[in-house]
Design a protein around this motif. Structure first.
Motif, short mmCIF file in Angstrom:
data_model
loop_
_atom_site.label_atom_id
_atom_site.label_comp_id
_atom_site.label_asym_id
_atom_site.label_seq_id
_atom_site.Cartn_x
_atom_site.Cartn_y
_atom_site.Cartn_z
N ILE A 120 0.84 -1.21 0.00
CA ILE A 120 0.00 0.00 0.00
C ILE A 120 0.87 1.25 0.00
CG2 ILE A 120 -1.56 1.35 1.45
CD1 ILE A 120 -3.01 -1.23 2.12
N ARG A 121 1.92 1.23 0.82
CA ARG A 121 2.80 2.41 0.87
C ARG A 121 3.44 2.66 -0.49
NH1 ARG A 121 3.89 4.32 5.95
NH2 ARG A 121 3.35 2.98 7.71
N TYR A 122 3.93 1.59 -1.12
CA TYR A 122 4.54 1.74 -2.44
C TYR A 122 3.54 2.31 -3.44
CZ TYR A 122 8.65 -0.96 -0.97
OH TYR A 122 9.79 -1.38 -0.34
N ALA A 123 2.31 1.83 -3.38
CA ALA A 123 1.27 2.32 -4.30
C ALA A 123 1.01 3.80 -4.08
CB ALA A 123 -0.01 1.52 -4.13
N LEU A 124 0.99 4.22 -2.80
CA LEU A 124 0.75 5.64 -2.49
C LEU A 124 1.92 6.51 -2.93
CD1 LEU A 124 -0.84 5.28 1.07
CD2 LEU A 124 -2.00 6.03 -1.03
N VAL A 125 3.17 6.00 -2.74
CA VAL A 125 4.34 6.76 -3.19
C VAL A 125 4.32 6.93 -4.71
CG1 VAL A 125 6.85 6.70 -3.42
CG2 VAL A 125 5.79 6.17 -1.21
N ARG A 126 4.00 5.83 -5.40
CA ARG A 126 3.92 5.93 -6.86
C ARG A 126 2.83 6.90 -7.28
NH1 ARG A 126 5.25 0.30 -6.56
NH2 ARG A 126 3.04 -0.28 -6.57
N ARG A 127 1.74 6.94 -6.51
CA ARG A 127 0.66 7.88 -6.78
C ARG A 127 1.16 9.33 -6.63
NH1 ARG A 127 -4.83 9.21 -8.15
NH2 ARG A 127 -5.62 10.69 -6.64
N GLU A 128 1.94 9.59 -5.57
CA GLU A 128 2.47 10.94 -5.37
C GLU A 128 3.43 11.31 -6.49
OE1 GLU A 128 4.12 11.49 -1.54
OE2 GLU A 128 2.20 11.38 -0.49
N ILE A 129 4.28 10.36 -6.90
CA ILE A 129 5.22 10.62 -7.99
C ILE A 129 4.48 10.97 -9.27
CG2 ILE A 129 6.96 9.58 -9.49
CD1 ILE A 129 7.92 8.00 -7.00
N GLU A 130 3.43 10.19 -9.55
CA GLU A 130 2.64 10.44 -10.75
C GLU A 130 1.93 11.79 -10.66
OE1 GLU A 130 0.79 9.98 -14.47
OE2 GLU A 130 2.60 9.14 -13.54
N THR A 131 1.43 12.11 -9.47
CA THR A 131 0.77 13.41 -9.28
C THR A 131 1.74 14.55 -9.51
OG1 THR A 131 -0.79 12.44 -7.70
CG2 THR A 131 -0.52 14.83 -7.65
N GLU A 132 2.97 14.40 -8.96
CA GLU A 132 3.98 15.43 -9.17
C GLU A 132 4.36 15.56 -10.64
OE1 GLU A 132 7.21 14.41 -6.67
OE2 GLU A 132 6.17 14.88 -4.80
N ARG A 133 4.45 14.40 -11.33
CA ARG A 133 4.77 14.44 -12.76
C ARG A 133 3.69 15.17 -13.54
NH1 ARG A 133 3.55 12.41 -17.41
NH2 ARG A 133 1.80 11.24 -16.54
N MET A 134 2.44 14.88 -13.22
CA MET A 134 1.33 15.54 -13.91
C MET A 134 1.31 17.04 -13.61
SD MET A 134 -1.67 12.67 -13.46
CE MET A 134 -2.89 13.65 -14.31
N ARG A 136 3.98 18.85 -12.83
CA ARG A 136 5.08 19.44 -13.61
C ARG A 136 4.69 19.62 -15.07
NH1 ARG A 136 8.34 15.82 -10.76
NH2 ARG A 136 8.48 14.50 -12.60
N ASN A 137 4.02 18.61 -15.60
CA ASN A 137 3.58 18.69 -16.99
C ASN A 137 2.59 19.83 -17.18
OD1 ASN A 137 3.41 17.45 -19.75
ND2 ASN A 137 1.27 17.24 -19.14
N ARG A 138 1.68 19.99 -16.18
CA ARG A 138 0.70 21.08 -16.26
C ARG A 138 1.40 22.44 -16.24
NH1 ARG A 138 -1.78 24.58 -13.07
NH2 ARG A 138 -0.60 23.89 -11.24
N ILE A 139 2.41 22.57 -15.36
CA ILE A 139 3.13 23.84 -15.27
C ILE A 139 3.91 24.10 -16.56
CG2 ILE A 139 5.02 25.01 -14.07
CD1 ILE A 139 4.07 23.60 -11.51
N GLU A 140 4.51 23.02 -17.12
CA GLU A 140 5.24 23.18 -18.37
C GLU A 140 4.32 23.64 -19.49
OE1 GLU A 140 7.22 19.54 -19.20
OE2 GLU A 140 8.62 19.71 -17.53
N GLN A 141 3.12 23.06 -19.54
CA GLN A 141 2.16 23.46 -20.56
C GLN A 141 1.72 24.91 -20.35
OE1 GLN A 141 1.41 21.66 -23.27
NE2 GLN A 141 2.88 20.19 -22.46
N GLN A 142 1.54 25.29 -19.08
CA GLN A 142 1.19 26.68 -18.80
C GLN A 142 2.31 27.63 -19.23
OE1 GLN A 142 0.27 26.85 -14.61
NE2 GLN A 142 -1.91 26.46 -14.93
N ASN A 143 3.57 27.22 -18.95
CA ASN A 143 4.70 28.06 -19.34
C ASN A 143 4.81 28.18 -20.86
OD1 ASN A 143 5.54 28.70 -16.76
ND2 ASN A 143 6.91 26.95 -16.59
N LYS A 144 4.55 27.05 -21.55
CA LYS A 144 4.59 27.10 -23.01
C LYS A 144 3.50 28.02 -23.54
CE LYS A 144 6.62 22.54 -23.85
NZ LYS A 144 6.38 21.18 -24.37
N ALA A 145 2.32 27.94 -22.91
CA ALA A 145 1.22 28.82 -23.33
C ALA A 145 1.58 30.28 -23.06
CB ALA A 145 -0.06 28.42 -22.60
#
Length: 652
Positions: A120-134, A136-145
């Protein structure tokens, strides 16, 4: 990992639900808030109503299984880590649920073991990593815009400014408009102010997006300081101020630095000093500290000063001191913020001292990078108390080549020479000058005079002169130098220069040199500065006002000019007459194509064309690396910018 985990448990067996919930309740951190769904449809209703951090999913749910529920979650576009629980281990089932999108797979017998909580802990950590990646991607898209918006904004503002500045300059030059000269000057000054604000805004956006890159190159420091003085002394003199440049120590002849950004910092500080100094003087000081390996600069003024409690604000973006705004000095409050960022990125620090009513002193340091710490010289700039322009004989004719690596200095010198009837040509280094002199010599249109800077990249002035003399070309070449060491003039004359003129260029000294080498009556050679027939240009610009203005200016400069308002029109022109035109001036932002693609398309129709890019945004170096682009101009383009173009007639 969050302290409170929202968990959805999808389980149709009540005993298994209590078993799982009890195991989760024993965990001290994180704490679990459990919602229980007994089938896939009920789970979907929960997911529609609230968000969850984790889902535990029983493999068998009556007539459904985990794969069916995972399919429903995918259709609902739910992004949530799912751990599948089953009664017994089965490698086939394990593979199926993992392919269906599950995060992990456990048997129910493992619920009370450490592996259960670890999974469960591993799943939650992976969830946080994915959330952070998304994120970052959102911020990158905002910066590109944002970058796209700023590039578009720059283009949209520069285009009308080009018309305002260009037509105002034309009106100011018309003697019929003498009675409205003050009003036209007001329009011109305010337009230049708008352009300055736009440049500051775009510079600040690059800094905040961490996209501002430095390009350190070797720099002859004395020449740099003399050029800076030449650029700013007239502005100071117009306000009745004395501008001086003082070296408090010997300085290295050559350093390695981004000269453009150092110049921007000093011009910002000197501009501010002149703006806020109603009378007195502005002093630029430089000192080299060999032991600390630092170069120290100061810009001091005798102006209005600032209160001590306000000094901590002036380097903040968009901050201004209220009293200064009320004094109607204008500005967006970006200049000093940009200055601080540039100094910091060069590895230095900046600070300010000021006394209200007495003046301000801005001090900054940058690391001293020079190869030869022993070869230092004294800087000797003799700054006059007032600029008293000497008259230059206007009735002089001929061809003059000005060679200097700094565009503003080329323009400044060209404007002085341009007060005569001479045709002014430009080169930005010795190699380019050598090619132009050889071409003109072969065409029997030799230059009457070359004003050659000594310290330039690619090829310096001395090496260029030696190459000319080896080629048996003995046209007059006058050395232009900021160096003042003893015996330099004699040394340059011994190496073959016909004369030497010091930077900053004195009008009287320049007048004597022009009178010595130019003609007092028009000659056939002087009347044909480039070729028997001028180059034929196509101006591709969708804004009709800007296109008309550029056509007027280029025609006045002697070019044959044709206009196209779209890529389609430009292609039709070249396709109809592939050998007629020599050069195309291309706006990057056209309604039916971008400028880079248009250049490639035109080259397929006529491979001998050369190009100038004119744009409201900076040119992408990679995009033009393999294209015959001779120069790039940033809107608004002035008459002076166009007068510096050197467009060859193609071999047809």
């Amino acid at each position: 990992m969050t302290d409170q985990v929202q968990l959805l448990l999808i389980e149709d067996d009540e005993d298994d639900y209590f078993l799982t919930a009890d195991s989760l309740a024993q965990c001290e951190s994180p704490k679990f808030s459990i919602s229980w769904a007994q089938n896939g449809d009920q789970a979907i209703e929960y997911l529609k109503a609230q968000s969850f951090d984790l889902c535990l999913l029983d493999y068998r749910l009556g007539r459904e299984n985990a794969i069916d529920v995972l399919a429903k979650l995918k259709a609902l576009a739910v992004s949530i880590p799912v751990v599948v629980l089953t009664g017994q281990a089965d490698s086939v089932v394990d593979d199926l649920v993992m392919r269906a999108g599950a995060e992990d797979f456990l048997t129910k017998s493992e619920i009370e073991t450490p592996r259960f909580m670890r999974t469960i802990r591993y799943a939650l950590v992976r969830r946080e990593i994915e959330t952070e990646r998304m994120e970052r991607n959102r911020i990158e898209q905002q910066n590109k815009a944002k970058d796209k918006f700023l590039a578009h904004l720059g283009h949209e503002l520069r285009t009308p400014l080009a018309s305002i500045l260009g037509y105002t300059e034309l009106l100011l030059d018309d003697h019929h408009n003498e009675r409205i000269q003050p009003e036209l000057s007001t329009i011109l000054n305010n337009s230049k102010h708008l352009l300055s604000l736009l440049n500051d805004l775009l510079d600040m956006s690059r800094i905040m997006a961490n996209k501002l890159e430095l390009s350190p190159t070797p720099l002859h420091l004395a020449s740099f300081l003399t050029d800076l003085y030449s650029l700013m002394v007239m502005q100071a003199s117009e306000k009745g101020l004395v501008l001086t440049v003082v070296a408090d120590s010997e300085i290295p002849e050559e350093i390695t630095i981004d000269a453009t950004r150092l110049r921007q910092v000093l011009i910002n500080l000197v501009n501010n000093a002149i703006k806020f100094t109603p009378g007195g003087q502005v002093t630029i000081r430089v000192k080299a500290d060999a032991s600390e390996k630092l170069l120290l600069f100061s810009v001091e003024d005798t102006g209005i000063g600032m209160p001590a409690d306000k000094l901590d604000k002036i380097f903040q973006p968009f901050e201004q001191i209220e009293d200064l705004i009320h004094a109607n000095h204008g500005g967006a409050g970006l200049g000093l913020a940009i200055t601080r960022e540039l100094v910091n990125r060069m590895g230095g620090e900046i600070c300010v001292e000021s006394t209200l009513g007495q003046g301000s002193q801005f001090h900054f340091t940058i690391p001293l990078q020079c190869d030869d710490m022993s070869h230092w010289v004294a800087l000797d700039l003799e700054a006059p108390q007032r600029i008293t322009p000497a008259s230059i004989n206007k009735d002089l004719y001929g061809n003059v080549l000005i060679v200097d690596d700094l565009r503003d200095i080329r323009r400044l010198t060209g404007s002085l020479v341009g007060t005569t009837q001479a045709n002014v040509h430009y080169a930005k280094n010795g190699m380019e000058a050598l090619e132009k002199i050889q071409e003109s010599h072969a065409a029997k249109r030799a230059f009457d005079l070359v004003l050659m800077d000594i310290h330039m990249p690619v090829m310096n002035g001395i090496d260029c002169l030696k190459a000319l003399r080896r080629a048996d070309i003995f046209i007059p070449v006058v050395a232009v130098t900021a160096a003042s060491r003893k015996g330099l003039r004699e040394s340059l004359l011994e190496q073959g220069f016909d004369n030497v003129i010091a930077k900053p260029i004195d009008r009287e000294a320049l007048s004597e040199i022009l009178s010595q080498y130019l003609h007092t009556t028009p000659t056939q050679q002087a009347l044909a500065p480039k070729n028997d027939s001028p180059p034929s240009l196509v101006v591709v610009e969708d804004d009709e006002d800007v296109a008309d203005l550029m056509t007027m200016l280029l025609t006045a400069l002697g070019y044959n000019t044709t206009t196209a308002h779209s890529a389609k029109q430009a292609i039709s022109l070249i396709e109809a007459s592939p050998d007629t035109f020599d050069h195309v001036m291309v706006d990057l932002h056209l309604p039916d194509a971008n400028g880079y693609d248009l250049i490639k398309a035109l080259l397929k129709l006529s491979d001998g064309l050369t190009f100038t890019i004119i744009s409201g945004a900076e040119t992408d170096p990679e995009a033009v690396a393999d294209l015959p682009v001779l120069q790039s101009l940033l809107k608004p383009v002035s008459r002076d910018d166009l007068s510096q173009l050197d467009i060859p007639i193609r071999n047809k």
